[in-house]
Scaffold this motif. Structure first.
Motif, PDB file in Angstrom:
ATOM      1  N   LYS A   5       0.884  -1.231   0.002  1.00 17.13           N
ATOM      2  CA  LYS A   5      -0.080   0.074   0.038  1.00 17.13           C
ATOM      3  C   LYS A   5       1.034   1.308  -0.090  1.00 17.13           C
ATOM      4  N   GLU A   6       1.786   1.368   0.862  1.00 16.04           N
ATOM      5  CA  GLU A   6       2.815   2.281   0.924  1.00 16.04           C
ATOM      6  C   GLU A   6       3.868   2.653  -0.396  1.00 16.04           C
ATOM      7  N   THR A   7       3.970   1.450  -1.064  1.00 14.02           N
ATOM      8  CA  THR A   7       4.687   1.383  -2.217  1.00 14.02           C
ATOM      9  C   THR A   7       3.848   2.122  -3.370  1.00 14.02           C
ATOM     10  N   ASN A   8       2.687   1.567  -3.513  1.00 13.31           N
ATOM     11  CA  ASN A   8       1.566   2.314  -4.361  1.00 13.31           C
ATOM     12  C   ASN A   8       1.415   3.694  -4.128  1.00 13.31           C
ATOM     13  N   LEU A   9       1.389   4.058  -2.860  1.00 13.50           N
ATOM     14  CA  LEU A   9       1.072   5.642  -2.489  1.00 13.50           C
ATOM     15  C   LEU A   9       2.466   6.276  -2.892  1.00 13.50           C
ATOM     16  N   ILE A  10       3.613   6.035  -2.699  1.00 13.79           N
ATOM     17  CA  ILE A  10       4.800   6.629  -2.956  1.00 13.79           C
ATOM     18  C   ILE A  10       4.932   6.738  -4.592  1.00 13.79           C
ATOM     19  N   GLN A  11       4.635   5.565  -5.203  1.00 18.90           N
ATOM     20  CA  GLN A  11       4.476   5.834  -6.709  1.00 18.90           C
ATOM     21  C   GLN A  11       3.480   6.790  -7.161  1.00 18.90           C
ATOM     22  N   LYS A  12       2.426   6.826  -6.828  1.00 22.80           N
ATOM     23  CA  LYS A  12       1.283   7.850  -7.402  1.00 22.80           C
ATOM     24  C   LYS A  12       2.022   9.316  -6.945  1.00 22.80           C
ATOM     25  N   ILE A  13       2.513   9.442  -5.830  1.00 25.81           N
ATOM     26  CA  ILE A  13       3.158  10.632  -5.474  1.00 25.81           C
ATOM     27  C   ILE A  13       4.345  11.065  -6.444  1.00 25.81           C
ATOM     28  N   ARG A  14       4.996  10.130  -6.746  1.00 24.83           N
ATOM     29  CA  ARG A  14       6.383  10.187  -7.726  1.00 24.83           C
ATOM     30  C   ARG A  14       5.782  10.585  -9.040  1.00 24.83           C
ATOM     31  N   ASP A  15       4.543   9.978  -9.430  1.00 21.87           N
ATOM     32  CA  ASP A  15       3.724  10.660 -10.599  1.00 21.87           C
ATOM     33  C   ASP A  15       3.244  11.740 -10.712  1.00 21.87           C
ATOM     34  N   GLY A  16       3.319  12.487  -9.653  1.00 20.16           N
ATOM     35  CA  GLY A  16       2.678  13.963  -9.673  1.00 20.16           C
ATOM     36  C   GLY A  16       1.240  14.019  -9.115  1.00 20.16           C
ATOM     37  N   ASN A  17       0.742  12.674  -8.287  1.00 22.45           N
ATOM     38  CA  ASN A  17      -0.676  12.728  -8.011  1.00 22.45           C
ATOM     39  C   ASN A  17      -0.919  13.470  -6.456  1.00 22.45           C
ATOM     40  N   THR A  18      -1.198  14.739  -6.437  1.00 18.21           N
ATOM     41  CA  THR A  18      -1.264  15.562  -5.283  1.00 18.21           C
ATOM     42  C   THR A  18      -2.352  15.078  -4.451  1.00 18.21           C
ATOM     43  N   HIS A  19      -3.234  14.425  -4.748  1.00 21.90           N
ATOM     44  CA  HIS A  19      -4.077  13.687  -3.953  1.00 21.90           C
ATOM     45  C   HIS A  19      -3.581  12.524  -3.073  1.00 21.90           C
ATOM     46  N   ALA A  20      -2.561  12.065  -3.685  1.00 21.02           N
ATOM     47  CA  ALA A  20      -1.787  10.818  -3.170  1.00 21.02           C
ATOM     48  C   ALA A  20      -1.165  11.513  -1.705  1.00 21.02           C
ATOM     49  N   PHE A  21      -0.384  12.535  -2.368  1.00 20.51           N
ATOM     50  CA  PHE A  21       0.339  13.309  -1.124  1.00 20.51           C
ATOM     51  C   PHE A  21      -0.668  13.861  -0.121  1.00 20.51           C
ATOM     52  N   SER A  22      -1.752  14.137  -0.269  1.00 21.33           N
ATOM     53  CA  SER A  22      -2.806  14.448   0.832  1.00 21.33           C
ATOM     54  C   SER A  22      -3.011  13.115   1.711  1.00 21.33           C
ATOM     55  N   GLU A  23      -3.136  12.106   0.921  1.00 20.73           N
ATOM     56  CA  GLU A  23      -3.395  11.170   1.796  1.00 20.73           C
ATOM     57  C   GLU A  23      -2.223  10.826   2.624  1.00 20.73           C
ATOM     58  N   LEU A  24      -0.993  10.914   2.143  1.00 19.51           N
ATOM     59  CA  LEU A  24       0.283  10.304   2.938  1.00 19.51           C
ATOM     60  C   LEU A  24       0.241  11.652   4.264  1.00 19.51           C
ATOM     61  N   VAL A  25      -0.158  12.848   3.992  1.00 17.09           N
ATOM     62  CA  VAL A  25      -0.066  13.951   5.002  1.00 17.09           C
ATOM     63  C   VAL A  25      -1.173  13.532   6.081  1.00 17.09           C
TER      64      VAL A  25
END
Length: 192
Positions: A5-25
């Motif tokens: 789950k963390e790996t997928n979230l990190i990949q989404k953030i690396r791809d520029g998905n700002t919503h994914a970064f909001s999830e991380l925060v």
């Protein structure tokens, strides 16, 4: 090791998905804030450092290798950001405190000396007043210490203003003479 789950979230953030970064925060904001608050002891600084931490996380995420859990890495970034702030505060505080301490020390010393002088003056004035006749003490006390004007003194003492003026003038002269004599005695006793 990161979870899938963390790996997928990190990949989404690396791809520029700002919503994914909001999830991380959202997922780690309490962990980061709790740590920063405990280390810094100030709510405002903890909030600032928490924001700085997430900015560093965003910038450093492309370099995260996944050797440890994401939470451990975030904790480490927050911890190091706090240490940086503490060092910065110490540098700034040391520089500011030296000037501030000098100013405070001088002000405190001046205040203490002023207070001592005021107390000594009050004591001398009391002693000198006690050497005057009671009528003179009463007039001087009402006029200078109670700050009554002549009209108020007229009502208080039931004496005409013209009489009060004359008595006040005489009381001042007597007081000045007693004060001068006692000041000379004190100067000779303390410094002679």
């Amino acid at each position: 090791m990161t979870t899938n789950k963390e790996t997928n979230l990190i990949q989404k953030i690396r791809d520029g998905n700002t919503h994914a970064f909001s999830e991380l925060v959202d997922a780690y904001k309490n962990l980061v804030y709790t740590l920063t608050y405990r280390m810094l002891g100030s709510r405002e600084e903890a909030e600032e450092v928490s924001q700085d931490t997430f900015i560093k996380i965003f910038k450093s995420l492309p370099h995260f290798k996944g050797d440890s859990k994401l939470s451990t890495w975030i904790y480490k970034v927050a911890y190091n950001t706090c240490l940086d702030r503490i060092k910065q505060n110490k540098r700034n505080k040391t520089f500011v405190d030296i000037d501030h301490v000098k100013d405070v020390a001088f002000v405190s010393m001046n205040n203490a000396l002023d207070k001592m002088l005021q107390e000594e003056r009050k004591e001398l004035i009391k002693r000198c007043l006690n050497l005057l006749p009671s009528n003179d003490v009463g007039l001087l006390t009402l006029f200078y210490f109670e700050e009554q004007n002549l009209a108020e003194m007229e009502k208080t003492l039931d004496i005409p203003v013209s009489t009060i003026k004359v008595q006040l003038f005489r009381a001042r002269k007597k007081f000045a003479k007693v004060l001068e004599e006692n000041l000379e005695k004190e100067i000779f006793q303390n410094y002679g």
